[in-house]
Design an enzyme around this catalytic site. Structure first.
Site, PDB file in Angstrom:
ATOM      1  CE1 TYR A   2      -3.938  -4.795  10.965  1.00 33.39           C
ATOM      2  CE2 TYR A   2      -4.742  -3.108  12.476  1.00 33.39           C
ATOM      3  CZ  TYR A   2      -4.161  -3.468  11.269  1.00 33.39           C
ATOM      4  OH  TYR A   2      -3.825  -2.496  10.364  1.00 33.39           O
ATOM      5  CB  ILE A  16     -23.447  -5.624 -14.839  1.00 34.80           C
ATOM      6  CG1 ILE A  16     -22.920  -4.527 -15.769  1.00 34.80           C
ATOM      7  CG2 ILE A  16     -24.593  -5.104 -13.968  1.00 34.80           C
ATOM      8  CD1 ILE A  16     -23.940  -4.061 -16.803  1.00 34.80           C
ATOM      9  CE  LYS A  55     -11.268  -4.719  -0.803  1.00 34.96           C
ATOM     10  NZ  LYS A  55      -9.853  -4.311  -0.964  1.00 34.96           N
ATOM     11  CG  ASP A  76      -1.910  -1.187   1.169  1.00 34.06           C
ATOM     12  OD1 ASP A  76      -2.295  -1.584   0.064  1.00 34.06           O
ATOM     13  OD2 ASP A  76      -2.265  -1.695   2.241  1.00 34.06           O
TER      14      ASP A  76
END
Length: 264
Positions: free
Chosen positions: A217, A100, A96, A40
């Site tokens: 976590y 459709i 993610k 990230d």
């Protein structure tokens, strides 16, 4: 709760219905790691530096390429793929998908990212129904390398709606195409034992308890003994003041120790 016992990664290679999962299990066995590091970061130099520096300790790197500043396919993807070959890891683009079938096919195959060309793994929400799997799978037809899909069945954030009946229906959707939909983002073991879905679990930390923004976590032992195959770790490795190499080695050792205890 008693720990879940599963066959070893090595034993699962021969029988898994997904070619991508078989490749992944082989990497995990050969490198003795069940660690996925979440890259990230927001610059291409940092992404590639970490992929090179930490590549020996992971089976998968998880990316969000749409957050990379000054992204180009040639400057980010081409060297990242080369590093994946050099260090023998898979690339998981945490996209993610949630639309459709025709739309996700275009998002998967086209535009500036062309995800299907380089990401061995991607993921999707089950909310749109079976069309999302069909659309993504149709985008792999001209690719000569293994590709696989994870469905988001459970999440690690507080108040997540991905529970109960929604999770059960997500598992049912995954059964439609086992060669492509090989597992889940989840907090628990899902599906019957003989279905052998791969479970990748985010929100795993050795030191952290939360981030103030809903993330929760779990310990490595808790995740793996509960049925997780791969632990996903980001801030536990990159938080300020932590050395990424030291922390990657630490999580790799903890994850493998928990796995060997489970299969014994």
């Amino acid at each position: 709760m008693s720990p879940i016992t599963l066959k070893s990664y090595e034993d699962r290679i021969a029988t898994h219905p997904s070619p991508l999962a078989r490749r992944l299990l082989k990497i995990m066995t050969d490198k003795k790691t069940n660690l996925c590091v979440s890259l990230d970061v927001d610059t291409k130099d940092e992404l590639l530096r970490l992929a090179d520096t930490l590549g020996a300790y992971v089976c998968v790197f998880k990316t969000h390429v749409d957050t990379i500043e000054n992204y180009t396919y040639e400057s980010v993807i081409v060297p990242l793929v080369e590093l994946s070959k050099r260090h023998n890891f898979l690339i998981f683009e945490d996209r993610k998908f949630a639309d459709i079938g025709s739309t996700v096919k275009s998002q998967y195959t086209s535009g500036i990212f062309k995800i299907v060309q380089w990401a061995h793994i991607t993921n999707a929400h089950a909310l749109p129904g079976p069309g999302i799997i069909d659309g993504l799978y149709s985008g792999t037809k001209d690719i000569n390398e293994e590709r696989g899909l994870l469905l988001l069945a459970e999440m690690s954030s507080a108040g997540s709606l991905a529970t109960g009946d929604y999770t059960d229906k997500t598992v049912d959707l995954a059964r439609r195409n086992r060669a492509f939909t090989f597992g889940f983002i989840a907090q628990n073991r899902l599906g019957a034992d003989d279905e052998d879905f791969i479970i990748m679990t985010p929100g795993v930390g050795l030191d952290d308890k939360g981030d103030g923004l809903g993330q929760q976590y779990r310990t490595v032992d808790d995740a793996v003994s509960g049925g997780s195959d791969i632990i996903i770790v980001g801030r536990g490795i990159f938080a300020k003041g932590r050395d990424p190499v030291t922390e990657s080695k630490r999580y790799r050792e903890a994850g493998w120790k928990a796995y060997t205890a489970r299969v014994k």
